[in-house]
Design a protein around this motif. Structure first.
Motif, PDB file in Angstrom:
ATOM      1  N   ILE A 250       0.408  -0.950  -0.115  1.00 32.59           N
ATOM      2  CA  ILE A 250      -0.201  -0.060  -0.113  1.00 32.59           C
ATOM      3  C   ILE A 250       0.983   0.829   0.044  1.00 32.59           C
ATOM      4  O   ILE A 250       1.836   1.197   0.480  1.00 32.59           O
ATOM      5  CB  ILE A 250      -0.992  -0.073   1.051  1.00 32.59           C
ATOM      6  N   LEU A 251       0.936   1.808  -0.575  1.00 29.23           N
ATOM      7  CA  LEU A 251       1.503   3.085  -1.160  1.00 29.23           C
ATOM      8  C   LEU A 251       1.504   3.842  -0.151  1.00 29.23           C
ATOM      9  O   LEU A 251       0.294   4.408   0.058  1.00 29.23           O
ATOM     10  CB  LEU A 251       1.485   3.503  -2.952  1.00 29.23           C
ATOM     11  N   LEU A 252       2.284   5.417   0.559  1.00 31.48           N
ATOM     12  CA  LEU A 252       1.138   7.008   1.040  1.00 31.48           C
ATOM     13  C   LEU A 252       0.414   7.679  -0.121  1.00 31.48           C
ATOM     14  O   LEU A 252       0.267   7.002  -1.531  1.00 31.48           O
ATOM     15  CB  LEU A 252       2.934   7.331   0.969  1.00 31.48           C
ATOM     16  N   TYR A 253       0.204   8.144   0.533  1.00 29.60           N
ATOM     17  CA  TYR A 253      -1.358   8.930   0.130  1.00 29.60           C
ATOM     18  C   TYR A 253      -0.576   9.675  -0.789  1.00 29.60           C
ATOM     19  O   TYR A 253      -0.871   9.985  -1.858  1.00 29.60           O
ATOM     20  CB  TYR A 253      -1.984   9.294   1.098  1.00 29.60           C
ATOM     21  N   SER A 254       0.989  10.628  -0.672  1.00 31.47           N
ATOM     22  CA  SER A 254       1.351  11.306  -1.822  1.00 31.47           C
ATOM     23  C   SER A 254       1.379  10.682  -2.794  1.00 31.47           C
ATOM     24  O   SER A 254       1.339  11.108  -4.467  1.00 31.47           O
ATOM     25  CB  SER A 254       2.677  12.176  -0.812  1.00 31.47           C
ATOM     26  N   GLN A 255       2.109   9.625  -2.926  1.00 31.13           N
ATOM     27  CA  GLN A 255       1.895   8.245  -4.158  1.00 31.13           C
ATOM     28  C   GLN A 255       1.097   8.513  -4.839  1.00 31.13           C
ATOM     29  O   GLN A 255       0.950   8.666  -6.286  1.00 31.13           O
ATOM     30  CB  GLN A 255       3.190   7.247  -3.519  1.00 31.13           C
ATOM     31  N   TYR A 256      -0.015   8.705  -4.650  1.00 27.42           N
ATOM     32  CA  TYR A 256      -1.474   8.132  -5.265  1.00 27.42           C
ATOM     33  C   TYR A 256      -2.141   9.596  -5.431  1.00 27.42           C
ATOM     34  O   TYR A 256      -2.198   9.143  -6.562  1.00 27.42           O
ATOM     35  CB  TYR A 256      -3.010   7.746  -3.445  1.00 27.42           C
ATOM     36  N   LEU A 257      -2.429  10.384  -4.726  1.00 33.55           N
ATOM     37  CA  LEU A 257      -2.204  11.519  -5.049  1.00 33.55           C
ATOM     38  C   LEU A 257      -1.350  12.004  -7.341  1.00 33.55           C
ATOM     39  O   LEU A 257      -1.920  11.964  -8.267  1.00 33.55           O
ATOM     40  CB  LEU A 257      -1.774  13.141  -3.533  1.00 33.55           C
ATOM     41  N   GLU A 258       0.161  11.984  -6.144  1.00 32.51           N
ATOM     42  CA  GLU A 258       0.489  12.087  -7.971  1.00 32.51           C
ATOM     43  C   GLU A 258      -0.364  10.937  -9.155  1.00 32.51           C
ATOM     44  O   GLU A 258       0.114  11.552 -10.146  1.00 32.51           O
ATOM     45  CB  GLU A 258       2.144  11.876  -7.775  1.00 32.51           C
ATOM     46  N   GLN A 259      -0.080   9.912  -8.911  1.00 29.76           N
ATOM     47  CA  GLN A 259      -0.861   8.751  -9.350  1.00 29.76           C
ATOM     48  C   GLN A 259      -2.262   9.340  -9.789  1.00 29.76           C
ATOM     49  O   GLN A 259      -2.629   9.121 -11.628  1.00 29.76           O
ATOM     50  CB  GLN A 259      -0.973   7.429  -9.341  1.00 29.76           C
ATOM     51  N   THR A 260      -3.625  10.189  -9.274  1.00 33.06           N
ATOM     52  CA  THR A 260      -4.566  10.738  -9.463  1.00 33.06           C
ATOM     53  C   THR A 260      -4.031  12.079 -10.650  1.00 33.06           C
ATOM     54  O   THR A 260      -5.148  11.355 -11.896  1.00 33.06           O
ATOM     55  CB  THR A 260      -5.154  10.947  -8.221  1.00 33.06           C
ATOM     56  N   LEU A 261      -3.095  12.291  -9.976  1.00 34.44           N
ATOM     57  CA  LEU A 261      -3.398  13.911 -10.980  1.00 34.44           C
ATOM     58  C   LEU A 261      -2.737  13.450 -12.509  1.00 34.44           C
ATOM     59  O   LEU A 261      -2.903  14.315 -13.903  1.00 34.44           O
ATOM     60  CB  LEU A 261      -2.463  14.807 -10.163  1.00 34.44           C
ATOM     61  N   ALA A 366     -10.460   7.466   0.663  1.00 29.63           N
ATOM     62  CA  ALA A 366     -10.499   5.826   0.647  1.00 29.63           C
ATOM     63  C   ALA A 366      -9.257   5.576   1.207  1.00 29.63           C
ATOM     64  O   ALA A 366      -9.098   4.814   2.171  1.00 29.63           O
ATOM     65  CB  ALA A 366     -11.081   6.052  -0.649  1.00 29.63           C
ATOM     66  N   TYR A 367      -8.661   6.118   0.999  1.00 28.19           N
ATOM     67  CA  TYR A 367      -6.947   5.649   1.778  1.00 28.19           C
ATOM     68  C   TYR A 367      -7.784   5.778   3.197  1.00 28.19           C
ATOM     69  O   TYR A 367      -7.212   4.703   4.112  1.00 28.19           O
ATOM     70  CB  TYR A 367      -6.417   7.009   1.938  1.00 28.19           C
ATOM     71  N   ARG A 368      -7.817   6.741   4.232  1.00 34.31           N
ATOM     72  CA  ARG A 368      -8.520   6.661   5.488  1.00 34.31           C
ATOM     73  C   ARG A 368      -8.599   4.790   6.321  1.00 34.31           C
ATOM     74  O   ARG A 368      -8.963   4.430   6.805  1.00 34.31           O
ATOM     75  CB  ARG A 368      -9.128   7.982   5.986  1.00 34.31           C
ATOM     76  N   LYS A 369     -10.264   5.091   5.361  1.00 35.91           N
ATOM     77  CA  LYS A 369     -11.824   4.271   5.138  1.00 35.91           C
ATOM     78  C   LYS A 369     -10.202   2.692   5.301  1.00 35.91           C
ATOM     79  O   LYS A 369     -10.699   1.987   5.725  1.00 35.91           O
ATOM     80  CB  LYS A 369     -11.991   4.251   4.372  1.00 35.91           C
ATOM     81  N   LEU A 370      -9.116   2.622   4.427  1.00 34.56           N
ATOM     82  CA  LEU A 370      -8.341   1.913   4.040  1.00 34.56           C
ATOM     83  C   LEU A 370      -7.969   1.248   5.030  1.00 34.56           C
ATOM     84  O   LEU A 370      -8.021   0.099   5.604  1.00 34.56           O
ATOM     85  CB  LEU A 370      -7.690   1.668   2.620  1.00 34.56           C
TER      86      LEU A 370
END
Length: 443
Positions: A250-261, A366-370
């Protein structure tokens, strides 16, 4: 005669059993979530509709590019001239007529125009078609992610129903054994009839829950079958682990945010809509610019009436040159059209920012709930151990006449609920993980 009747009845029973066997439920099909996604990709009507839109966009793009080619037009006509009256003494007097030897008139012509410059209007139209094609591709990607997420929801719901069904069946077996023991104690006069009735009531409630869970299993099976193109009643055996892949990183939130953008279809859709609005603004301004092009005309006609002296004979004429035109009225006609295009572009920029905000909110949630689910999985495992030990103690003390049946039934319910909670948390963690993949454009 009797023997024939017996043989007939035996055959009738055999045929009835065969028909019942054939009409029974189909054998269950083992299925992983990856396989379900692959089947949905091949079957989904939503995806087929989006693919049709993409094909339409491809043809429209080719059509926009073809508009750069010269425009060529052919025309032909044939007719008869009437006699031409000339009113020398006024329209109230009889006319005289111009003598015409041949009343025929005909011509055939070819016109061609090749655009050199039209305020970059054609180039903008091609860019718009390309951007619309990109937009259709991103919409198809978003639809694919949504279909995959729906399949994951149905697949996990089917897993939940299967697990709950097995847990209830195990609990019913345990309750039946306990009821048999309580019946023996009641027959020996060691417990009150109220204990026997409470035990029977709990067993009846569990059997009702079992029926409700079977219905839920049927509904979940139908929903998944519809998404992947199976028959409604096709039994499915999910083979994926409920806990999912424990080695999954499970990646960091910042990594998921970068993927999203970078990868989110919704982000790309918003960016493309901004680009389209900018192109629409350019197109609105192009009408104020001059148009330059090459033209050519080749005509075969009869009679010759273009040049003096006229001749009653066929003739050929060709003209070629450079044409420059400018629409003066566009200066004041298109003023408000340009303002409207500029406002639409600014509005689309704002809509892009709003989409970005919504994506960040959804990803954070979603990240917090995970992580909450993963923490609750450990708590649920501990709760099962505690509930199982509590049930063992209360069960032993009840049959030693040291506690009440109410305490035993409560302990039994708590143990079953703890097992339900573990399944719910494990499946919830997987679903929130797939939700993150959907948001980031990785599903």
């Amino acid at each position: 005669m009797k023997r024939r009747i017996v043989v007939f009845l035996v055959l009738l029973v055999s045929i009835s059993q065969l028909l019942m066997a054939n009409s029974g439920p189909a054998d269950s099909v083992k299925l992983s979530l990856e396989e379900a996604w692959a089947k949905a990709d091949a079957f989904s009507k939503e995806l087929k509709l989006k693919n049709a839109d993409i094909q339409i966009g491809q043809e429209e793009l080719l059509n926009a590019k073809r508009m750069k080619l010269p425009h060529i037009e052919a025309e032909a006509s044939y007719g008869k001239l009437s006699n031409i009256p000339v009113f020398v003494d006024g329209i109230l007097e009889s006319p005289s007529y111009i003598p015409i030897d041949d009343h025929s008139v005909y011509d055939a012509s070819i016109d061609a125009y090749f655009n050199l410059y039209a305020g970059n209007k054609l180039r903008v139209q091609v860019q718009q078609a390309e951007s619309r094609q990109d937009l259709l591709n991103y919409i198809a990607d978003q639809t694919s992610s949504e279909v995959h997420y729906k399949v994951a929801q149905s697949y996990l719901a089917l897993q939940r129903a299967n697990c709950f069904l097995k847990l209830i069946e195990q609990n019913i077996l345990q309750s039946e054994k306990r009821l048999a023991q309580i019946s023996d104690l009641y027959d020996n006069g060691l417990v009150l009839k109220s204990d026997l009735l409470r035990a029977q009531l709990q067993l009846s409630q569990q059997q009702t829950n079992l029926l409700a869970m079977k219905n839920q299993l049927d509904l979940s099976t139908q929903q998944l079958n519809i998404l992947i193109g199976n028959a409604d009643e096709q039994a499915i055996d999910p083979i994926d682990s409920i806990a999912g892949d424990e080695s999954r990183e499970i990646l960091l939130y910042s990594q998921y945010l970068e993927q999203t953008l970078q990868s989110s279809p919704l982000e790309k859709i918003a960016q493309t809509q901004v680009h389209l609005s900018k192109l629409a603004e350019k197109q609105a301004k192009s009408d104020k610019l001059p148009r330059i092009g090459l033209f050519g005309e080749y005509t075969y006609s009869y009679p010759q009436t273009k040049l003096y002296p006229y001749e009653q004979a066929p003739y050929l004429m060709g003209v070629a040159g450079l044409k420059i035109s400018y629409n003066i009225s566009a200066i004041y006609h298109d003023k408000h059209k340009e303002k409207a295009a500029a406002i639409r572009h600014a509005r689309q920029e704002l809509a892009h920012q709003q989409t970005n905000d919504q994506l960040r909110i959804a990803l954070k949630s979603a990240y917090r709930k995970l992580h909450e689910d993963l923490a609750q999985v450990d708590v649920a495992k501990m709760s099962i151990s505690q509930a199982a030990e509590n049930y063992r103690i209360v069960n032993q003390t009840y049959f030693n006449q040291l506690t009440l049946l109410t305490d035993l039934l409560t302990a039994d319910t708590q143990l079953l609920q703890a097992r339900f909670d573990l399944v719910n948390r494990q499946l919830s963690a997987r679903l929130h993980y797939y939700q993150i993949l959907k948001i980031t454009g990785q599903l």
